[in-house]
Design an enzyme around this catalytic site. Structure first.
Site, PDB file in Angstrom:
ATOM      1  N   SER A 134      40.751  55.060  40.494  1.00 45.72           N
ATOM      2  CA  SER A 134      41.017  55.580  41.836  1.00 45.72           C
ATOM      3  C   SER A 134      40.491  54.667  42.937  1.00 45.72           C
ATOM      4  O   SER A 134      40.128  55.130  44.019  1.00 45.72           O
ATOM      5  CB  SER A 134      40.382  56.968  41.992  1.00 45.72           C
ATOM      6  N   GLY A 135      40.450  53.348  42.678  1.00 46.86           N
ATOM      7  CA  GLY A 135      40.086  52.402  43.722  1.00 46.86           C
ATOM      8  C   GLY A 135      41.298  52.019  44.549  1.00 46.86           C
ATOM      9  O   GLY A 135      42.356  52.658  44.493  1.00 46.86           O
ATOM     10  N   ALA A 193      43.441  49.641  44.232  1.00 42.66           N
ATOM     11  CA  ALA A 193      44.648  49.325  43.457  1.00 42.66           C
ATOM     12  C   ALA A 193      45.350  50.595  42.995  1.00 42.66           C
ATOM     13  O   ALA A 193      46.564  50.762  43.192  1.00 42.66           O
ATOM     14  CB  ALA A 193      44.282  48.440  42.264  1.00 42.66           C
ATOM     15  N   SER A 229      34.170  50.864  43.048  1.00 44.81           N
ATOM     16  CA  SER A 229      33.677  49.676  43.752  1.00 44.81           C
ATOM     17  C   SER A 229      34.296  49.499  45.133  1.00 44.81           C
ATOM     18  O   SER A 229      33.665  48.944  46.041  1.00 44.81           O
ATOM     19  CB  SER A 229      33.950  48.423  42.909  1.00 44.81           C
ATOM     20  N   ALA A 271      32.706  47.962  49.110  1.00 43.38           N
ATOM     21  CA  ALA A 271      33.050  46.615  49.593  1.00 43.38           C
ATOM     22  C   ALA A 271      32.736  46.516  51.078  1.00 43.38           C
ATOM     23  O   ALA A 271      33.167  47.345  51.880  1.00 43.38           O
ATOM     24  CB  ALA A 271      34.527  46.332  49.335  1.00 43.38           C
ATOM     25  N   GLY A 277      35.398  42.351  53.766  1.00 39.23           N
ATOM     26  CA  GLY A 277      36.719  42.515  54.329  1.00 39.23           C
ATOM     27  C   GLY A 277      37.806  42.051  53.387  1.00 39.23           C
ATOM     28  O   GLY A 277      37.609  41.970  52.175  1.00 39.23           O
ATOM     29  N   GLU A 305      34.009  33.637  55.782  1.00 42.65           N
ATOM     30  CA  GLU A 305      33.081  33.749  54.654  1.00 42.65           C
ATOM     31  C   GLU A 305      33.082  32.457  53.853  1.00 42.65           C
ATOM     32  O   GLU A 305      33.895  31.556  54.102  1.00 42.65           O
ATOM     33  CB  GLU A 305      33.455  34.957  53.777  1.00 42.65           C
ATOM     34  N   ASP A 351      36.239  49.677  31.185  1.00 44.38           N
ATOM     35  CA  ASP A 351      37.002  50.609  30.352  1.00 44.38           C
ATOM     36  C   ASP A 351      38.435  50.147  30.106  1.00 44.38           C
ATOM     37  O   ASP A 351      38.929  50.188  28.980  1.00 44.38           O
ATOM     38  CB  ASP A 351      37.022  52.000  31.002  1.00 44.38           C
ATOM     39  N   HIS A 366      27.125  37.783  42.842  1.00 38.00           N
ATOM     40  CA  HIS A 366      27.028  37.714  44.298  1.00 38.00           C
ATOM     41  C   HIS A 366      25.669  37.130  44.642  1.00 38.00           C
ATOM     42  O   HIS A 366      24.646  37.563  44.113  1.00 38.00           O
ATOM     43  CB  HIS A 366      27.187  39.100  44.921  1.00 38.00           C
ATOM     44  N   ARG A 402      30.639  31.059  46.271  1.00 41.18           N
ATOM     45  CA  ARG A 402      29.603  31.927  45.723  1.00 41.18           C
ATOM     46  C   ARG A 402      28.923  31.362  44.480  1.00 41.18           C
ATOM     47  O   ARG A 402      27.724  31.563  44.288  1.00 41.18           O
ATOM     48  CB  ARG A 402      30.211  33.297  45.388  1.00 41.18           C
ATOM     49  N   HIS A 461      28.594  40.772  40.060  1.00 42.60           N
ATOM     50  CA  HIS A 461      29.384  41.346  41.149  1.00 42.60           C
ATOM     51  C   HIS A 461      30.859  41.536  40.819  1.00 42.60           C
ATOM     52  O   HIS A 461      31.458  42.534  41.215  1.00 42.60           O
ATOM     53  CB  HIS A 461      29.254  40.442  42.370  1.00 42.60           C
ATOM     54  N   ARG A 479      36.147  33.443  42.056  1.00 41.68           N
ATOM     55  CA  ARG A 479      36.916  34.154  43.085  1.00 41.68           C
ATOM     56  C   ARG A 479      36.462  33.757  44.482  1.00 41.68           C
ATOM     57  O   ARG A 479      35.275  33.775  44.795  1.00 41.68           O
ATOM     58  CB  ARG A 479      36.756  35.667  42.918  1.00 41.68           C
TER      59      ARG A 479
END
Length: 540
Positions: free
Chosen positions: A19-20, A22, A48, A52, A55, A119, A220, A241, A287, A348, A383
């Site tokens: 249920s994020g 996506a 998650s 966040a 942005g 960033e 999962d 992170h 990162r 992260h 990423r």
């Protein structure tokens, strides 16, 4: 089989597990024509996405360009990004952001224009945000839309156990026919069947002792897809992170990268800066470089943490742009307008995952995957900041459009058997679960962390296989709990991480090995193939 047998069976057109951003995005795109079941292992807002801060990266400024965003992503990905996936994502970024705006997401404005921040790894200001709580703004808006949509049924506190495979005689292949779901409210296993199943379960950062993620990030979807015969790729690339709040009571407390984008400085305990010794971009390096630099300095000095300092900026500016970080730190007695923030790296983001195509299709017919669960080729070996929510939106919309076009031609699955738990008993030794949890997360942190060696990885591989044997015995004989489900999945995903790390005999991006410090000339993905992969292609 480990829970009370039940005849409960629910039928839908599409079953969305997660249920994020996506999962919610895909459900909203399909609800006009199809009945959708949306499952959340906790509350809808407990994933998650809600946490966040920074942005969403997108090409929104006339001084920016798709080619520039693509170049920054490829550079951060250390030679492993798939250029077609990067271009597809970036070229669909503007439309994805416009869709969020149309849903009512309140992004920060200055003088009437959307404020864009910068960033690490980005060459332009292209991060659209809602102060420093972008995830919450996006997530709450989409949840409100989902709850108001008649064709979407939400099931909170429902934990997916395993996918259901059935032979499809019309194609001579197996297909996904639904999933067994543990209902935490009733402590029973229910059967959900659908013409298509979508995994949107997030990543696996809970494998590590220190993580910025909420408790549900237990891999999962990756574990279920692997057991169902789907390939996974690049699981060795776990993003740490660089800056999480270091405080004994500050669980999973991220300090957004946007602070560094607005001038925050990383400092040693003596107040001196150090990032210039590791990368000419300083605090705005990608990162992986920043996290390794902090890890190196902490180990060199024997320090428990380092510091991120934005106190030199105007205090009103800091409070207005970073209210979440400001208030969060203040509750621990840290005024970031006056003093530096103690920080440490923490697990992260999972850059690898279930292999999918541009439409989110996996190796198993009628099984889709989107978001952090997947390997799309976008992130490569590292990423780029704020590309994660973008990937969720772009691939959720792409998968939904594909499903919308083809789902009417898909026959409903045949009835599947109910879950059989007739031979299991109640456990009187749940301490085994908590002990295994602790051991798994600690040796993953110690042996499979920011800096790795082959000896450490082999030790971790040995330990994880012993743990899996214990977990299998427990799973076969006792009634399940949500903790056992997560432990079973995360032990499997941890094994996949370790195997992938052993296979990569070089240092690239997020995978840094003291035994193999150099970069290989040829950049190749690490692809793991399950034993039952061939079953997907043909059955007898």
């Amino acid at each position: 089989m480990t829970a009370q047998a039940t005849l409960n069976s629910k039928q839908y057109d599409v079953l969305v597990i997660g249920s994020g951003a996506a999962g919610l995005t895909l459900a909203l795109h399909l609800a006009a024509r199809y009945r959708v079941a949306l499952l959340s292992k906790q509350r809808l807002q407990d994933g998650s996405t809600w946490f966040a801060q920074g942005g969403i990266a997108a090409v929104l400024d006339e001084m920016d360009s798709a080619d520039s965003h693509i170049a920054d992503t490829l550079d951060a990905g250390a030679g492993l990004c798939h250029p077609d996936a990067v271009r597809f994502t970036v070229e669909n970024s503007t439309a994805a952001i416009q869709w969020l705006i149309d849903q009512g997401v309140d992004f920060t404005r200055e003088q009437g224009e959307y404020h864009l921040t910068k960033e690490g790894g980005h060459s332009h200001r292209r991060i659209i945000h809602s102060a420093d709580a972008t995830g919450r703004a996006v997530h709450s808006t989409l949840i409100e839309k989902v709850r108001a949509t008649d064709n979407i049924d939400c099931f909170e506190h429902h934990v997916a156990l395993d996918l259901i495979r059935q032979p499809d005689p019309s194609k001579g292949r197996f297909r996904c026919a639904g999933a067994y779901i543990y209902n935490k409210n009733t402590e029973e296993v229910e059967l959900f069947q659908a013409r298509a199943v979508v995994l949107a379960t997030g990543g696996a950062s809970k494998a590590y002792l220190y993580t910025s993620n909420p408790d549900g990030a237990s891999g999962d979807g990756i574990a279920m897809a692997w057991r169902a015969g789907c390939r996974v790729a690049n699981m060795e690339f776990n993003q740490f992170h660089p800056t999480c709040l270091y405080h004994p009571k500050a669980k999973a407390s991220l300090v957004t990268e946007a602070l560094r984008g607005e001038g925050a400085r990383l400092k040693l305990p003596d107040g001196s800066r150090f990032m210039h010794r590791f990368d000419k971009r300083g605090e705005l390096a990608p990162r992986d470089i920043v996290a390794r630099a902090i890890d190196h300095e902490m180990k060199r000095l024997g320090a428990d943490c380092l510091y991120l300092d934005i106190s030199h900026k105007d205090s009103q500016f800091v409070r207005e742009h970073f209210p979440t970080v400001y208030n969060n730190c203040l509750q621990y007695g840290i005024d970031i307008t006056r003093e530096p923030i103690p920080v440490v790296p923490a697990a992260h983001y999972t850059c690898g995952g279930v292999m999918v195509d541009q439409f989110g299709r996996t190796d198993l017919d009628q099984l889709y995957a989107i978001g952090e669960t997947t390997f799309t080729g976008l992130h490569g070996a590292n990423r780029l900041a704020s590309n994660s929510l973008l990937e969720c939106l772009v691939y959720a919309r792409s998968a939904a459009l594909h499903l919308d076009e083809m789902l009417e031609e898909v026959q409903p699955p045949r009835p599947a058997p109910a879950w059989d738990a007739s031979r299991v008993t109640d456990s009187d030794e749940d301490v085994v679960i908590s002990h295994n949890w602790d051991e798994l997360r600690r040796f993953m942190w110690d042996y499979v962390g920011i800096v790795r060696t082959r000896k450490r990885l082999l030790r971790a591989e040995h330990r994880v296989r012993l743990l899996q044997q214990e977990i299998r015995e427990f799973y076969a004989n006792y009634k399940i709990t949500s903790d056992l489900i997560e432990l079973r999945n995360l032990a499997l995903v941890s094994e996949l991480i370790i195997r992938s790390a052993l296979d990569r005999r070089e240092s690239r991006g997020l995978h840094y090995s003291l035994d193999y410090p150099n970069l290989r000339e040829l950049a190749m993905d690490t692809i793991l193939v399950p034993e039952n992969f061939a079953d997907q292609q043909q059955f007898v």
